[in-house]
Design an enzyme around this catalytic site. Structure first.
Site, PDB file in Angstrom:
ATOM      1  N   GLU A  89       0.648  -1.610   0.065  1.00 53.02           N
ATOM      2  CA  GLU A  89      -0.068  -0.333  -0.308  1.00 53.02           C
ATOM      3  C   GLU A  89       0.992   1.113   0.293  1.00 53.02           C
ATOM      4  O   GLU A  89       0.259   2.405  -0.937  1.00 53.02           O
ATOM      5  CB  GLU A  89      -0.816  -0.717   1.119  1.00 53.02           C
ATOM      6  CG  GLU A  89      -2.117  -0.856   1.249  1.00 53.02           C
ATOM      7  CD  GLU A  89      -2.150  -2.411   1.475  1.00 53.02           C
ATOM      8  OE1 GLU A  89      -2.203  -3.373   1.084  1.00 53.02           O
ATOM      9  OE2 GLU A  89      -0.574  -3.101   1.440  1.00 53.02           O
ATOM     10  N   HIS A 158     -10.399  -5.310  10.194  1.00 56.05           N
ATOM     11  CA  HIS A 158     -10.579  -5.235   9.402  1.00 56.05           C
ATOM     12  C   HIS A 158     -11.455  -4.616   9.708  1.00 56.05           C
ATOM     13  O   HIS A 158     -12.755  -4.620   8.760  1.00 56.05           O
ATOM     14  CB  HIS A 158     -10.284  -6.805   8.533  1.00 56.05           C
ATOM     15  CG  HIS A 158      -9.526  -7.367   8.298  1.00 56.05           C
ATOM     16  ND1 HIS A 158      -8.542  -8.141   9.234  1.00 56.05           N
ATOM     17  CD2 HIS A 158      -8.359  -7.457   7.136  1.00 56.05           C
ATOM     18  CE1 HIS A 158      -7.287  -8.302   8.846  1.00 56.05           C
ATOM     19  NE2 HIS A 158      -7.302  -7.847   7.496  1.00 56.05           N
TER      20      HIS A 158
END
Length: 359
Positions: A89, A158
């Site tokens: 990322e 998450h």
């Protein structure tokens, strides 16, 4: 007998054909479109409209996206504009920011915004601050998009809502759509915007169908960033929410309406800039305020709204203290029964409304 059956069948077919023609002759009505397809339409139309737009992220190309948001785009636009990246990322967010500085208009997809924490330096320090630090000489037109907030059964790492995290930072615009029209109109606006936009979707909303008006089906349809929408009119209490929590507010309002309590439900659509005027106008009518969000309570979106109301003209119109309904102040548990008790439910909203109204 056979000839009679043929005659009847041909007559039936003729009637069916007439009915089909009459159906198509009517003016185009709203169609059912999922949030997933609305996002896909928005990207497709903007890729077609502006050759500077491109999409990059993990599995966005050959796999059609982890959630199939980019379905068909790689086959249509090819490797140069739909780019699969490694699982890094920080790396691909940096590439996207650099591309934006060089004059392109990237859409940077995070498989989930939880992974954007790996790239938060690029989002905050590189994207959000550059226009100010360059005295307005260097815009960074980029969209960071992906699923945000709690899904189902994916536990603490998450399940975070980043609405408050990113809306804390000057230089970013933060968008959180609810419906298919929101998703399409706001994503198109975000892609066309010259500022970095954090576009917070919700995984549980991707497959939800909404009616999309004839206007929203147009390629010219956009929704201005910074404008909230009243999803349900009411005069007893104002419910302010964003993303998936709007659905819960509407469900709670439907239950309460059977008991004579009319809730006004405001879909924020944009977190930063916040449409405080829409909320204030509603409070001046209902005299009560409840905010609903899936994120944690401390320094959350609801806390900011309550602070704004305290400092603004609508405070004197409140007949009871404003109330927040939020996620519980703990890391998200994995067990379903604990997960359900860690995020707002319809019953929590109903309880807060009745307590606020003292009924």
């Amino acid at each position: 007998m056979a000839s009679l059956r043929c005659f009847l069948r041909s007559g039936k077919n003729a009637v069916s054909a007439v009915l089909r023609r009459e159906f198509h002759r009517t003016s185009p009505a709203a169609v059912q479109v999922t949030v997933r397809d609305a996002l896909n339409q928005a990207m497709d139309e903007e890729l077609e409209r502006d050759e500077r737009v491109f999409l990059l992220g993990e599995e966005v190309a050959q796999y059609d996206g982890a959630y199939k948001i980019s379905r068909g785009l790689w086959k249509k636009y090819g490797d140069k504009r739909i780019i699969d990246t490694p699982i890094t990322e920080m790396g691909f967010a940096g590439i996207a920011v650099g591309a934006a500085m060089a004059g392109l208009r990237p859409i940077c997809e995070f498989m989930t915004f939880n992974f954007s924490m790996q790239a938060i330096d690029q989002v905050i320090n590189s994207a959000a601050k550059t226009y100010y630090m360059s005295a307005g000489l260097q815009p960074v037109p980029i969209v960071f998009r992906g699923p945000n907030g709690a899904s189902a059964g994916v536990a603490a790492q998450h399940s975070q809502c980043f609405a408050a995290w990113y809306s804390h930072c000057p230089g970013l615009k933060v968008v959180s759509p609810w419906s298919a029209e929101d998703a399409k109109g706001l994503l198109k606006s975000a892609i066309r915007d010259d500022n970095p936009v954090v576009f917070l979707e919700n995984e549980l909303m991707y497959g939800v169908p909404f009616e999309m008006s004839e206007e929203a089906q147009s390629k010219d349809f956009i929704i201005p960033i910074g404008k909230a929408k009243i999803e349900r009119q009411g005069n007893h209490v104002t419910l302010v929410s964003h993303s998936r929590m709007v659905s819960l507010c509407l469900d709670a309002a439907a239950v309460l309406a059977k008991e004579g309590i009319e809730c006004e439900v405001i879909n924020m659509r944009t977190i930063r800039p916040l449409d405080a005027e829409a909320i204030e106008t509603s409070i001046m009518k209902t005299n009560h305020l409840i905010t609903v969000e899936g994120g944690w309570p401390q320094f959350g979106v609801g806390a900011e709204i309550l602070g704004r109301i305290m400092e603004g003209p609508a405070f004197n119109y409140l007949d009871a203290p404003a109330v927040r309904v939020t996620g519980v102040d703990i890391p998200m548990p994995y067990a379903k029964i604990l997960e359900d008790n860690s995020i707002p439910q319809i019953k929590d909203i109903i309880f807060s409304v009745k307590k606020t109204l003292n009924v």
